[in-house]
Design a protein around this motif. Structure first.
Motif, PDB file in Angstrom:
ATOM      1  N   LEU A   5       0.841  -1.193   0.000  1.00 56.30           N
ATOM      2  CA  LEU A   5       0.000   0.000   0.000  1.00 56.30           C
ATOM      3  C   LEU A   5       0.883   1.252   0.000  1.00 56.30           C
ATOM      4  O   LEU A   5       0.557   2.251  -0.644  1.00 56.30           O
ATOM      5  CB  LEU A   5      -0.917  -0.026   1.229  1.00 56.30           C
ATOM      6  N   ASN A 203      -6.480   2.628   5.646  1.00 57.28           N
ATOM      7  CA  ASN A 203      -5.934   1.976   4.464  1.00 57.28           C
ATOM      8  C   ASN A 203      -6.080   2.893   3.257  1.00 57.28           C
ATOM      9  O   ASN A 203      -6.696   2.523   2.253  1.00 57.28           O
ATOM     10  CB  ASN A 203      -6.582   0.615   4.210  1.00 57.28           C
ATOM     11  N   PHE A 277      -3.538  -5.702   2.324  1.00 60.53           N
ATOM     12  CA  PHE A 277      -4.004  -5.783   3.716  1.00 60.53           C
ATOM     13  C   PHE A 277      -5.118  -6.814   3.872  1.00 60.53           C
ATOM     14  O   PHE A 277      -5.892  -6.773   4.813  1.00 60.53           O
ATOM     15  CB  PHE A 277      -4.408  -4.401   4.251  1.00 60.53           C
TER      16      PHE A 277
END
Ligand code: GAP
Length: 463
Positions: A5, A203, A277
């Motif tokens: 990410l 996120n 994730f």
């Protein structure tokens, strides 16, 4: 490659896809702005969806409703009572958490549990906050954002920012029926911004407080709902793989358990994507029965039924609802398209032994379909290059870049996913040709300047 990410966040910021909102004032937690390239990519995704699911179908109409609606809408829809998460707070740091998520992280199964049952589990575990502090008792926290209408303090009315698009399709149902006279099965579509006061956003843009959604309510006879559900599930999967280009092996379908179902749904499946994730919801598909139309009809006193052609009997159509999070899709598209590869030769003017980053986006979805790069800033070259960029801009989103070395410019175009770079060099002055470099293979081809438009038309015609 190892797609993290962090790499996506960096690329998005560095290249102007997405950056923190209100940054010069220190930002605002979890708010993100779509920059010059992000907005192009987002619009392309939305346009692709709109074309596929709305304008190319005869059974779909669309609306664009107000974000602020009469608060009755959200009472009757059940959102005021049911659209909430169990909130706990760290007694020292005052950081807020969702108790169900904290328990899930401890391996507990929590779907559908009442507040008191969650509390029991937390007590049994002696659950502390991630910082190791005591937690407050859980309370229900409503996700609808509130705001107030009215000029003066004393006559202000509380209203909500819409938490989903769907309610407008039910509230406007009668008008749509009167004006368009569609026959079931048919759908009402909408794309727009929705707001949810999420307790734990995060996120990056995966879970935010405001996001773009694209969805439709598909109205069918009650007996047809299962068939329609299967059909739309197939269509959603087909679209996201073949038209958007997400890798099929990173997608899966997950059925909601009965405890997990939203208050309006009899069956829901999520289409999930394998992110760095974990597996996460990308899109949802729900069977909403006649819950919404019936409730709005009863509460408003309006007849929201249809009439059966043969028998003349009135009935409520049932609803199958495919819903597509646009901003969440954009994040998955970046994750899926991201690639790094060692570059051996100087092909494409990368240095030997270097690694290049490339976004392998579907060409029609990329922010730019083409970039025009004059090799130097000499006036004669610039004149040809700008003329070419103007020609191409009439057909595609075209970038024009005359700064930095050609190697750095190729690197930037690779990183933002531009499928074709057209370089104007000194030979172009003599032979009226340009070099076309293709993003994925880095192969270069010399074509006549006046063939550039038909050449790209042919190359870009495939999705
Ligand atoms: N009308 C049905 C509905 O709104 P949902 O599952 O609550 O269903 C739909 O939300 C989609 O919106 C999800 O599948 C996801 O793609 C996206 N989504 C939900 N919450 C989000 C958030 N906080 N941030 C970004 N996208 C979100």
């Amino acid at each position: 490659v190892d797609v993290t990410l962090e790499k996506i966040v960096n690329l998005a910021k560095r290249r102007g896809f997405i950056f923190p909102g209100s940054e010069i004032y220190g930002g605002l937690a979890n708010s993100w702005d779509y920059g010059p390239l992000g907005v192009l990519l987002k619009n392309n995704l939305r346009d692709a969806w709109w074309k596929h699911f709305v304008t190319s179908r005869r059974d779909m109409v669309a609306i664009d409703a107000s974000i602020l609606m009469n608060p009755k809408v959200w009472e009757v829809s059940g959102h005021v009572a049911n659209f909430n998460d169990p909130l706990v707070e760290d007694k020292v740091t005052h950081q807020r958490y969702r108790l169900d998520q904290l328990l899930e992280e401890q391996g507990e199964t929590v779907t559908g549990l009442e507040l008191s049952e969650l509390q029991q589990k937390a007590d049994a575990l002696g659950l502390k906050s991630p910082a190791g502090n005591e937690l407050t008792e859980p309370k229900r926290f409503n996700l609808l954002f509130e705001t107030f209408l009215g000029a003066t303090e004393d006559n202000r009315a509380r209203v909500y920012l819409r938490g989903e698009l769907a309610q407008a399709m039910f509230v406007d149902f009668k008008r749509v029926m009167e004006t368009m006279r569609p026959a079931i099965p048919f759908g009402i579509a909408q794309a727009g911004r929705v707001f949810r006061n999420e307790i734990t956003p995060g996120n990056f843009t995966f879970r935010t407080l405001e996001f773009d959604l694209m969805e439709f309510e598909y109205f069918v006879a009650q007996t047809e709902w299962e068939q329609s559900f299967d059909y739309w599930l197939g269509e959603m999967q087909r679209w996201v793989t073949t038209e958007v280009g997400l890798a099929a092996d990173k997608l899966r379908v997950r059925e909601h358990t009965p405890e997990e179902l939203s208050h309006y749904s009899k069956r829901t499946v999520d289409i999930e994507y394998q992110t760095p994730f974990g597996w996460r919801e990308l899109f949802g598909l729900a069977y909403r029965t006649d819950f919404d139309l019936k409730n709005h009809a009863e509460a408003s006193g309006q007849d929201l039924r249809l009439t059966e052609a043969k028998s003349g009997e009135k009935f409520y159509p049932h609803v199958v609802e495919p819903t597509f999070g646009l901003t969440r899709l954009l994040l998955m598209v970046l994750l899926d398209a991201y690639d790094e590869e060692p570059v051996k030769s100087s092909g494409g003017n990368h240095g030997p032994g270097e690694t290049r980053t490339v976004l392998r986006l579907k060409p029609y979805l990329a922010p730019f379909q083409a970039a025009v790069l004059p090799l130097s800033r000499k006036e004669k070259l610039i004149k040809i290059a700008q003329g070419l960029a103007d020609d191409l801009s009439r057909h595609w989103q075209t970038d024009y870049d005359e700064t930095q070395s050609i190697g750095k410019r190729y690197r930037r175009q690779d990183e933002i996913g531009t499928p074709y770079c057209l370089t104007v060099d000194f030979d172009s002055l003599e032979d009226q040709c340009v070099t076309v470099r293709e993003r994925d293979s880095m192969t270069q081809e010399r074509i006549a300047l006046d063939r550039a438009v038909p050449y790209l038309h042919e190359k870009l015609s495939d999705r």
